[in-house]
Design a protein around this motif. Structure first.
Motif, PDB file in Angstrom:
ATOM      1  N   ASN A 150      35.208  96.329  62.339  1.00 44.19           N
ATOM      2  CA  ASN A 150      35.525  97.021  61.192  1.00 44.19           C
ATOM      3  C   ASN A 150      34.356  97.988  60.727  1.00 44.19           C
ATOM      4  O   ASN A 150      33.338  97.788  60.673  1.00 44.19           O
ATOM      5  CB  ASN A 150      35.517  95.876  60.003  1.00 44.19           C
ATOM      6  N   GLU A 151      34.753  98.980  60.948  1.00 41.70           N
ATOM      7  CA  GLU A 151      33.873 100.386  60.880  1.00 41.70           C
ATOM      8  C   GLU A 151      33.129 100.375  59.362  1.00 41.70           C
ATOM      9  O   GLU A 151      31.797 100.721  59.366  1.00 41.70           O
ATOM     10  CB  GLU A 151      34.385 101.865  61.038  1.00 41.70           C
ATOM     11  N   ASN A 152      33.926 100.188  58.293  1.00 46.93           N
ATOM     12  CA  ASN A 152      33.409 100.245  56.943  1.00 46.93           C
ATOM     13  C   ASN A 152      32.255  98.970  56.867  1.00 46.93           C
ATOM     14  O   ASN A 152      31.439  99.344  55.990  1.00 46.93           O
ATOM     15  CB  ASN A 152      34.590 100.122  56.121  1.00 46.93           C
ATOM     16  N   TYR A 153      32.523  97.935  57.377  1.00 46.90           N
ATOM     17  CA  TYR A 153      31.766  96.914  57.273  1.00 46.90           C
ATOM     18  C   TYR A 153      30.531  97.173  57.936  1.00 46.90           C
ATOM     19  O   TYR A 153      29.309  96.828  57.315  1.00 46.90           O
ATOM     20  CB  TYR A 153      32.366  95.519  57.970  1.00 46.90           C
ATOM     21  N   LEU A 154      30.523  97.762  59.063  1.00 47.27           N
ATOM     22  CA  LEU A 154      29.006  98.154  59.538  1.00 47.27           C
ATOM     23  C   LEU A 154      28.326  99.182  58.676  1.00 47.27           C
ATOM     24  O   LEU A 154      27.220  99.005  58.502  1.00 47.27           O
ATOM     25  CB  LEU A 154      29.227  98.774  60.962  1.00 47.27           C
ATOM     26  N   LYS A 155      29.029 100.338  58.453  1.00 47.82           N
ATOM     27  CA  LYS A 155      28.492 101.337  57.431  1.00 47.82           C
ATOM     28  C   LYS A 155      27.955 100.824  56.276  1.00 47.82           C
ATOM     29  O   LYS A 155      26.945 101.310  55.680  1.00 47.82           O
ATOM     30  CB  LYS A 155      29.407 102.357  57.121  1.00 47.82           C
ATOM     31  N   SER A 156      28.229  99.793  55.526  1.00 44.02           N
ATOM     32  CA  SER A 156      28.127  99.261  54.227  1.00 44.02           C
ATOM     33  C   SER A 156      26.796  98.479  54.453  1.00 44.02           C
ATOM     34  O   SER A 156      26.220  98.190  53.196  1.00 44.02           O
ATOM     35  CB  SER A 156      29.030  98.504  53.551  1.00 44.02           C
ATOM     36  N   ASN A 157      26.497  97.991  55.641  1.00 47.10           N
ATOM     37  CA  ASN A 157      25.466  96.988  56.029  1.00 47.10           C
ATOM     38  C   ASN A 157      24.228  97.598  56.744  1.00 47.10           C
ATOM     39  O   ASN A 157      23.202  96.912  57.027  1.00 47.10           O
ATOM     40  CB  ASN A 157      25.898  95.611  56.305  1.00 47.10           C
ATOM     41  N   MET A 158      24.493  98.774  57.035  1.00 51.70           N
ATOM     42  CA  MET A 158      23.486  99.286  57.930  1.00 51.70           C
ATOM     43  C   MET A 158      22.289 100.140  57.182  1.00 51.70           C
ATOM     44  O   MET A 158      22.287 101.259  56.726  1.00 51.70           O
ATOM     45  CB  MET A 158      24.115 100.444  58.834  1.00 51.70           C
ATOM     46  N   ASN A 159      21.332  99.113  56.679  1.00 56.54           N
ATOM     47  CA  ASN A 159      20.251  99.648  55.807  1.00 56.54           C
ATOM     48  C   ASN A 159      19.007  99.520  56.419  1.00 56.54           C
ATOM     49  O   ASN A 159      17.920  99.673  55.787  1.00 56.54           O
ATOM     50  CB  ASN A 159      20.396  99.082  54.416  1.00 56.54           C
ATOM     51  N   GLY A 160      18.816  98.819  57.543  1.00 58.87           N
ATOM     52  CA  GLY A 160      17.537  98.438  58.448  1.00 58.87           C
ATOM     53  C   GLY A 160      16.982  97.260  57.900  1.00 58.87           C
ATOM     54  O   GLY A 160      15.657  97.017  58.395  1.00 58.87           O
ATOM     55  N   LYS A 161      17.254  96.423  56.918  1.00 57.34           N
ATOM     56  CA  LYS A 161      16.407  95.293  56.049  1.00 57.34           C
ATOM     57  C   LYS A 161      17.533  94.183  56.133  1.00 57.34           C
ATOM     58  O   LYS A 161      18.599  94.276  56.229  1.00 57.34           O
ATOM     59  CB  LYS A 161      16.105  95.769  54.795  1.00 57.34           C
ATOM     60  N   TRP A 162      16.769  93.119  55.942  1.00 61.36           N
ATOM     61  CA  TRP A 162      17.525  91.816  55.524  1.00 61.36           C
ATOM     62  C   TRP A 162      18.075  92.021  53.995  1.00 61.36           C
ATOM     63  O   TRP A 162      17.471  92.268  53.270  1.00 61.36           O
ATOM     64  CB  TRP A 162      16.702  90.520  55.741  1.00 61.36           C
ATOM     65  N   SER A 163      19.463  91.282  54.057  1.00 60.45           N
ATOM     66  CA  SER A 163      20.180  91.580  52.809  1.00 60.45           C
ATOM     67  C   SER A 163      20.696  90.557  52.649  1.00 60.45           C
ATOM     68  O   SER A 163      21.115  89.421  53.595  1.00 60.45           O
ATOM     69  CB  SER A 163      21.244  92.793  52.745  1.00 60.45           C
ATOM     70  N   TYR A 164      21.326  90.111  51.342  1.00 58.22           N
ATOM     71  CA  TYR A 164      21.572  88.543  50.775  1.00 58.22           C
ATOM     72  C   TYR A 164      23.219  89.076  50.691  1.00 58.22           C
ATOM     73  O   TYR A 164      23.507  89.727  49.628  1.00 58.22           O
ATOM     74  CB  TYR A 164      20.956  88.289  49.729  1.00 58.22           C
ATOM     75  N   GLY A 165      24.037  88.578  51.672  1.00 58.86           N
ATOM     76  CA  GLY A 165      25.332  89.008  51.589  1.00 58.86           C
ATOM     77  C   GLY A 165      25.608  90.109  52.318  1.00 58.86           C
ATOM     78  O   GLY A 165      24.834  90.740  52.763  1.00 58.86           O
ATOM     79  N   ASP A 166      27.062  90.083  52.655  1.00 62.34           N
ATOM     80  CA  ASP A 166      27.471  91.308  53.644  1.00 62.34           C
ATOM     81  C   ASP A 166      28.307  92.369  52.671  1.00 62.34           C
ATOM     82  O   ASP A 166      28.916  93.199  53.456  1.00 62.34           O
ATOM     83  CB  ASP A 166      28.315  90.848  54.711  1.00 62.34           C
ATOM     84  N   GLY A 167      28.196  92.184  51.530  1.00 65.41           N
ATOM     85  CA  GLY A 167      28.965  93.394  50.854  1.00 65.41           C
ATOM     86  C   GLY A 167      30.124  92.966  50.382  1.00 65.41           C
ATOM     87  O   GLY A 167      31.209  93.712  49.881  1.00 65.41           O
ATOM     88  N   GLY A 168      30.616  91.782  50.909  1.00 64.27           N
ATOM     89  CA  GLY A 168      32.224  91.458  50.708  1.00 64.27           C
ATOM     90  C   GLY A 168      32.223  91.111  49.098  1.00 64.27           C
ATOM     91  O   GLY A 168      31.483  90.750  48.373  1.00 64.27           O
ATOM     92  N   ILE A 169      33.614  90.851  48.866  1.00 66.85           N
ATOM     93  CA  ILE A 169      33.953  90.329  47.531  1.00 66.85           C
ATOM     94  C   ILE A 169      33.828  88.715  47.341  1.00 66.85           C
ATOM     95  O   ILE A 169      34.332  87.917  48.279  1.00 66.85           O
ATOM     96  CB  ILE A 169      35.638  90.516  47.270  1.00 66.85           C
ATOM     97  N   GLU A 170      32.835  88.141  46.682  1.00 65.81           N
ATOM     98  CA  GLU A 170      32.414  86.823  46.541  1.00 65.81           C
ATOM     99  C   GLU A 170      31.948  86.586  45.133  1.00 65.81           C
ATOM    100  O   GLU A 170      31.695  87.469  44.358  1.00 65.81           O
ATOM    101  CB  GLU A 170      31.071  86.491  47.278  1.00 65.81           C
ATOM    102  N   SER A 171      32.148  85.176  45.002  1.00 64.93           N
ATOM    103  CA  SER A 171      31.823  84.960  43.533  1.00 64.93           C
ATOM    104  C   SER A 171      30.417  84.848  43.183  1.00 64.93           C
ATOM    105  O   SER A 171      29.556  84.767  44.181  1.00 64.93           O
ATOM    106  CB  SER A 171      32.218  83.370  43.461  1.00 64.93           C
ATOM    107  N   PRO A 172      30.018  85.493  41.870  1.00 68.22           N
ATOM    108  CA  PRO A 172      28.605  85.621  41.453  1.00 68.22           C
ATOM    109  C   PRO A 172      27.781  84.365  41.946  1.00 68.22           C
ATOM    110  O   PRO A 172      26.458  84.592  42.194  1.00 68.22           O
ATOM    111  CB  PRO A 172      28.552  86.156  40.287  1.00 68.22           C
ATOM    112  N   ASP A 173      28.343  83.156  41.742  1.00 64.51           N
ATOM    113  CA  ASP A 173      27.548  82.013  41.766  1.00 64.51           C
ATOM    114  C   ASP A 173      27.616  81.435  43.162  1.00 64.51           C
ATOM    115  O   ASP A 173      27.144  80.274  43.366  1.00 64.51           O
ATOM    116  CB  ASP A 173      28.161  80.800  40.715  1.00 64.51           C
ATOM    117  N   GLU A 174      28.436  81.963  43.927  1.00 69.96           N
ATOM    118  CA  GLU A 174      28.428  81.161  45.308  1.00 69.96           C
ATOM    119  C   GLU A 174      27.309  81.761  46.172  1.00 69.96           C
ATOM    120  O   GLU A 174      26.706  82.971  46.030  1.00 69.96           O
ATOM    121  CB  GLU A 174      29.908  81.989  45.925  1.00 69.96           C
TER     122      GLU A 174
END
Length: 613
Positions: A150-174
């Motif tokens: 998934n090309e969009n998946y890579l582009k949305s997460n390529m920030n060079g840092k550790w991030s919480y979550g992968d940008g997908g659609i998830e519940s706020p409390d999950e």
């Protein structure tokens, strides 16, 4: 003279005993105060030292846990760097022009096996990896989330840092996983050129929970992973209510890399420590209940205070026993001597013990008894003379009144008025039945009122202008008063008030209880007296009986004073009806409230009703 000397001697002894009692208590207090001050200071020093050591120890443990987490993350990053240089990984991102299908499958298998080996070798920190080939639009991972490139998946997460979550659609409390994407492209980190190899490294929130559970098992805290705006990661056995309250508190704070605070939640003190993760930008927070850890110190302090209090009570009890066995008998002897000095010779002192005070009390009682016997002989003579005078005065009231009533009966009988004769006979019989009973010197106010009703009904038969009204509260009717206290005063209103005017005839008798006193008011609408005559009559009531004075009112006033004390008296003034008012005021033992009760109206037939009671 001897009595005064005895009192002075006893006072001096009592003063010395009291000074001894005060000195003993002062000595006890002086001994206790330094001990309490020194112990309190020592306890405070111990408490502060333990608190500081606890804070330092907690900070070190939390820093060590944070370094362990960072170390695990650093291992994943190092593996990612090395893995990106692996020939098989490079081959996976190549053009694959000369390779057949078997070689490609073999390459995928080798890459997956290496990722599985790395993930399984980290124990409680299972890692997840994925290799993304931008050149071949393909992906290899060791977990099931990724199935296709998934090309969009890579582009949305390529920030060079550790991030919480992968940008997908998830519940706020999950709870989510942590992700890091790396490429060895010569371009700027976080940018894709179209043929890059991207290594994805991630780990689940459960890895953090594993570390928190291990940390909690070896300590007394309740750790969790916190980042403002995200759902915190709690250990699996955390106190949800405490954690939620603490999170609300942290949301209002600005946390530094390392902080420590003492927070009061639900009435208890908690040590809150936090250390910031250098890779994740999250804070590792630990909350330690200070009251539970420092509880033994507080319990020891409270036990000491309780022991000191009990010792103080024992000391005071010993001084009290000394007071009861020495000071109190002396005080009783002083009070007894003072009462004898005031004229109360009936005082007797009693003691249960057999000591020197028993002998003093015995001699005191013997002295009081002898003085009382001498004085009572004089009092008895005066009382017998007073009783003879009272009986003589009481006898003076009855004959003249009887002659008039008998004359009325004779006249009514000659006029054949049987009803008047019967009514007069009934009332006269009830009247003399009461006045001739001499066995008691006192009667209830209710009995006195009944006598007044008989008397006024007799006078109403003789003088039709008489109209009376009686309004006395039922509480007052139970009060004991001297016999024939009211009758002479009402007779005075009939003779000098109603009898001296052809237009008057109203008599009102009221009563109330106020401020511990009973008050009875007898009013008529006769001619009355002027203010000077009122003042002169009130002055005569306070003087001795003289020959020119009438004995009825003076005798009644003396009987009231003799019965109720010097605060009781007769008082004369102008009546609201326009005539003469007599106020009878006497003190009662206890204060009673005043209530309104129905009014008793005069009735010529009341004598018949009264005779039937």
């Amino acid at each position: 003279m001897e009595l005064r000397r005895g009192i002075r001697f006893v006072k001096d002894k009592a003063r010395s005993r009291f000074n001894l009692f005060a000195k003993m208590n002062s000595l006890i207090i002086v001994l206790f105060i330094p001990i309490i001050i020194v112990y309190t200071y020592s306890n405070d020093v111990t408490f502060n030292v333990v608190s500081k050591e606890l804070q330092m120890s907690n900070a070190k443990q939390l820093t060590f846990l944070s370094s362990q987490i960072d170390s695990r993350i650093n291992q994943m990053m190092d593996f990612t760097f090395i893995f990106s240089k692996d020939p098989n990984v490079r081959k996976f991102n190549g053009l694959n022009i000369w390779e057949d299908r078997y070689d490609r499958m073999q390459t995928r298998y080798v890459i997956q096996e290496k990722m599985q080996l790395q993930s399984g070798g980290m124990g409680i920190w299972p890692a997840r990896y994925a290799v993304h080939s931008q050149q071949n639009k393909d992906v290899i991972s060791n977990y099931n989330k990724l199935s296709e490139y998934n090309e969009n998946y890579l582009k949305s997460n390529m920030n060079g840092k550790w991030s919480y979550g992968d940008g997908g659609i998830e519940s706020p409390d999950e709870l989510k996983a942590f992700y890091w994407f790396y490429t060895d492209s010569v371009a700027q980190q976080g940018m894709l050129t179209g043929s890059d190899l991207v290594i994805e490294a991630s780990f689940s929130y459960e890895n953090i929970q594993n570390m928190l559970d291990t940390y909690k098992a070896g300590g007394q805290g309740d750790p969790f992973f916190y980042h403002k705006g995200d759902t915190p990661i709690l250990n699996r056995s955390s106190d949800k209510q405490l954690s939620s309250e603490l999170i609300r508190y942290l949301d209002e704070q600005s946390l530094e890399d390392t902080t420590q605070h003492v927070v009061k939640l639900d009435g208890e003190n908690y040590l809150v420590s936090s250390v910031k993760s250098s890779y994740l930008d999250w804070h590792l927070v630990d909350v330690v209940p200070l009251d539970q850890i420092l509880g033994p110190i507080s319990s020891t302090r409270n036990l000491f205070y309780l022991s000191m209090f009990l010792l103080f009570v024992v000391g005071i009890s010993a001084s009290i026993l000394l007071y009861r066995n020495v000071q109190r008998p002396i005080a009783k002897l002083i009070n007894g001597l003072r009462r004898v000095q005031r004229g109360d010779y009936s005082v007797r002192l009693h003691t249960k013990g057999q000591n020197e005070f028993s002998f003093l009390f015995y001699r005191f009682n013997d002295m009081s008894r002898q003085i009382q016997d001498l004085i009572e002989n004089v009092f008895n003579e005066k009382i017998r003379a007073r009783e003879a005078t009272l009986k003589q005065l009481q006898a003076q009231i009855n004959p003249h009144f009887l002659y008039n009533c008998l004359g009325y009966i004779i006249n009514m009988a000659q006029m054949k008025d049987e009803e008047a004769v019967v009514s007069m006979a009934y009332n006269l019989s009830a009247y003399y039945r009461y006045t001739t009973r001499m066995e008691r010197e006192t009667a209830t106010l209710d009995e006195e009122i009944r006598l007044l009703i008989n008397y006024l009904d007799i006078q109403k038969l003789r003088n039709g202008r008489i109209d009376y009204r009686i309004n006395i509260s039922e509480e007052m009717l139970t009060q004991f008063v001297p016999r024939l206290m009211l009758q002479p005063i009402v007779e005075n209103s009939v003779i000098h008030g109603v009898g001296k005017s052809y237009t008057s005839g109203k008599i009102v008798i009221t009563g109330e209880i106020s401020n511990g006193y009973c008050k009875v008011y007898i009013d008529d609408d006769g001619p009355g007296l002027n203010p000077e005559q009122h003042e002169a009559l009130n002055l005569k009531m306070r003087e001795t009986l003289q020959e020119e004075m009438g004995c009825g009112l003076w005798n009644t006033n003396q009987r009231i004073i003799h019965q109720f004390g010097n605060n009781s008296y007769l008082y004369f003034k102008k009546s609201p009806l326009g005539g003469f008012r007599t106020e009878i005021i006497w003190e009662i033992p206890t204060g009673e409230e005043h209530y309104n009760h129905p009014t008793i109206q005069g009735d010529t037939q009341h004598a018949d009703d009264h005779s039937r009671r």
